[in-house]
Design a protein around this motif. Structure first.
Motif, short mmCIF file in Angstrom:
data_model
loop_
_atom_site.label_atom_id
_atom_site.label_comp_id
_atom_site.label_asym_id
_atom_site.label_seq_id
_atom_site.Cartn_x
_atom_site.Cartn_y
_atom_site.Cartn_z
N LYS A 1 -0.06 34.81 -22.06
CA LYS A 1 -0.98 33.68 -22.25
C LYS A 1 -1.53 33.20 -20.91
O LYS A 1 -2.70 32.85 -20.81
N TRP A 2 -0.70 33.18 -19.88
CA TRP A 2 -1.15 32.75 -18.56
C TRP A 2 -2.20 33.71 -18.01
O TRP A 2 -3.21 33.28 -17.45
N ARG A 3 -1.98 35.01 -18.15
CA ARG A 3 -2.96 35.99 -17.68
C ARG A 3 -4.30 35.81 -18.40
O ARG A 3 -5.36 35.86 -17.79
N GLU A 4 -4.24 35.58 -19.70
CA GLU A 4 -5.46 35.36 -20.48
C GLU A 4 -6.18 34.09 -20.02
O GLU A 4 -7.39 34.09 -19.83
N PHE A 5 -5.43 33.02 -19.82
CA PHE A 5 -6.01 31.76 -19.34
C PHE A 5 -6.61 31.93 -17.95
O PHE A 5 -7.71 31.46 -17.68
N LEU A 6 -5.90 32.63 -17.08
CA LEU A 6 -6.37 32.83 -15.72
C LEU A 6 -7.66 33.64 -15.70
O LEU A 6 -8.61 33.29 -14.98
N ASN A 7 -7.72 34.71 -16.48
CA ASN A 7 -8.94 35.52 -16.54
C ASN A 7 -10.12 34.71 -17.06
O ASN A 7 -11.22 34.78 -16.52
N THR A 8 -9.89 33.91 -18.11
CA THR A 8 -10.96 33.08 -18.66
C THR A 8 -11.40 32.05 -17.65
O THR A 8 -12.61 31.84 -17.46
N SER A 9 -10.46 31.40 -17.00
CA SER A 9 -10.80 30.38 -16.01
C SER A 9 -11.55 30.96 -14.83
O SER A 9 -12.50 30.37 -14.32
N MET A 10 -11.14 32.15 -14.39
CA MET A 10 -11.81 32.77 -13.26
C MET A 10 -13.24 33.18 -13.63
O MET A 10 -14.15 33.05 -12.81
N GLU A 11 -13.45 33.64 -14.86
CA GLU A 11 -14.80 33.98 -15.29
C GLU A 11 -15.68 32.73 -15.31
O GLU A 11 -16.83 32.76 -14.84
N LYS A 12 -15.16 31.64 -15.84
CA LYS A 12 -15.92 30.39 -15.88
C LYS A 12 -16.23 29.90 -14.47
O LYS A 12 -17.35 29.47 -14.18
N GLN A 13 -15.25 29.97 -13.60
CA GLN A 13 -15.46 29.52 -12.22
C GLN A 13 -16.51 30.40 -11.54
O GLN A 13 -17.35 29.89 -10.78
N GLU A 14 -16.48 31.68 -11.81
CA GLU A 14 -17.46 32.59 -11.21
C GLU A 14 -18.88 32.25 -11.69
O GLU A 14 -19.82 32.21 -10.90
N PHE A 15 -19.03 31.97 -12.99
CA PHE A 15 -20.35 31.60 -13.52
C PHE A 15 -20.84 30.29 -12.92
O PHE A 15 -22.02 30.14 -12.58
N VAL A 16 -19.96 29.33 -12.79
CA VAL A 16 -20.35 28.03 -12.22
C VAL A 16 -20.75 28.20 -10.76
O VAL A 16 -21.75 27.63 -10.31
N THR A 17 -20.02 28.99 -10.03
CA THR A 17 -20.34 29.22 -8.61
C THR A 17 -21.69 29.93 -8.48
O THR A 17 -22.51 29.55 -7.63
N LYS A 18 -21.94 30.93 -9.33
CA LYS A 18 -23.23 31.62 -9.30
C LYS A 18 -24.36 30.65 -9.62
O LYS A 18 -25.41 30.66 -8.97
N GLY A 19 -24.17 29.81 -10.64
CA GLY A 19 -25.19 28.84 -11.00
C GLY A 19 -25.44 27.84 -9.89
O GLY A 19 -26.59 27.48 -9.61
N ASP A 20 -24.39 27.39 -9.25
CA ASP A 20 -24.53 26.44 -8.15
C ASP A 20 -25.28 27.07 -6.98
O ASP A 20 -26.14 26.43 -6.36
N LEU A 21 -24.98 28.32 -6.69
CA LEU A 21 -25.66 28.99 -5.59
C LEU A 21 -27.14 29.22 -5.92
O LEU A 21 -28.01 29.06 -5.06
N LYS A 22 -27.44 29.57 -7.16
CA LYS A 22 -28.82 29.86 -7.53
C LYS A 22 -29.65 28.58 -7.62
O LYS A 22 -30.82 28.57 -7.25
N LEU A 23 -29.06 27.53 -8.13
CA LEU A 23 -29.81 26.29 -8.27
C LEU A 23 -29.86 25.48 -6.99
O LEU A 23 -30.78 24.69 -6.77
N GLY A 24 -28.86 25.67 -6.15
CA GLY A 24 -28.82 24.92 -4.90
C GLY A 24 -28.76 23.42 -5.17
O GLY A 24 -28.04 22.95 -6.03
N ASP A 25 -29.56 22.69 -4.47
CA ASP A 25 -29.60 21.24 -4.63
C ASP A 25 -30.73 20.80 -5.56
O ASP A 25 -31.07 19.62 -5.62
N ALA A 26 -31.31 21.73 -6.30
CA ALA A 26 -32.47 21.40 -7.14
C ALA A 26 -32.14 20.32 -8.16
O ALA A 26 -32.93 19.38 -8.35
#
Length: 81
Positions: A40-65
Motif C-alpha cells: 500500500k505504501w509503494r502504491e501511495f508513494l507512486n501516486t503521490s510522486m506522479e501528482k507532484q511531478e504533474f504539479v511541478t511541470k504545471g508550475d514550471l510551464k505557467l510560471g508566475d502567470a
C-alpha cells in the motif's frame, strides 16, 4: 494419559514447544500484514510522486502567470480606469 502424570521436564518441553509454535504463527501473520502495508505504501508513494511531478511541470510551464493575473484582477487602481 493425563498431563499431570508426565515428568516436569516433559511438561516444560511441551509448553516451550507450544509457545514457540504460537510465536512462529504470530510472526507469520505479522509478516503478511507488514508486507501488505508495504504494498500500500509503494502504491501511495507512486501516486503521490506522479501528482507532484504533474504539479511541478504545471508550475514550471505557467510560471508566475496565475499570480500576475490574480494581481491584475484584484488591483484596485486599474479597476477604476
Amino acid at each position: 494419559m493425563n498431563i499431570s502424570n508426565l515428568k516436569i521436564g516433559t511438561r516444560l518441553g511441551m509448553a516451550f514447544c507450544l509457545v514457540t509454535l504460537f510465536a512462529i504463527i504470530l510472526s507469520f501473520v505479522a509478516w503478511m500484514a507488514l508486507d501488505s502495508v508495504g504494498d500500500k505504501w509503494r502504491e501511495f508513494l507512486n501516486t503521490s510522486m506522479e501528482k507532484q511531478e504533474f504539479v511541478t511541470k504545471g508550475d514550471l510551464k505557467l510560471g508566475d502567470a496565475v499570480h500576475h493575473f490574480k494581481n491584475y484582477l484584484t488591483d484596485v487602481t486599474q479597476a477604476s480606469v
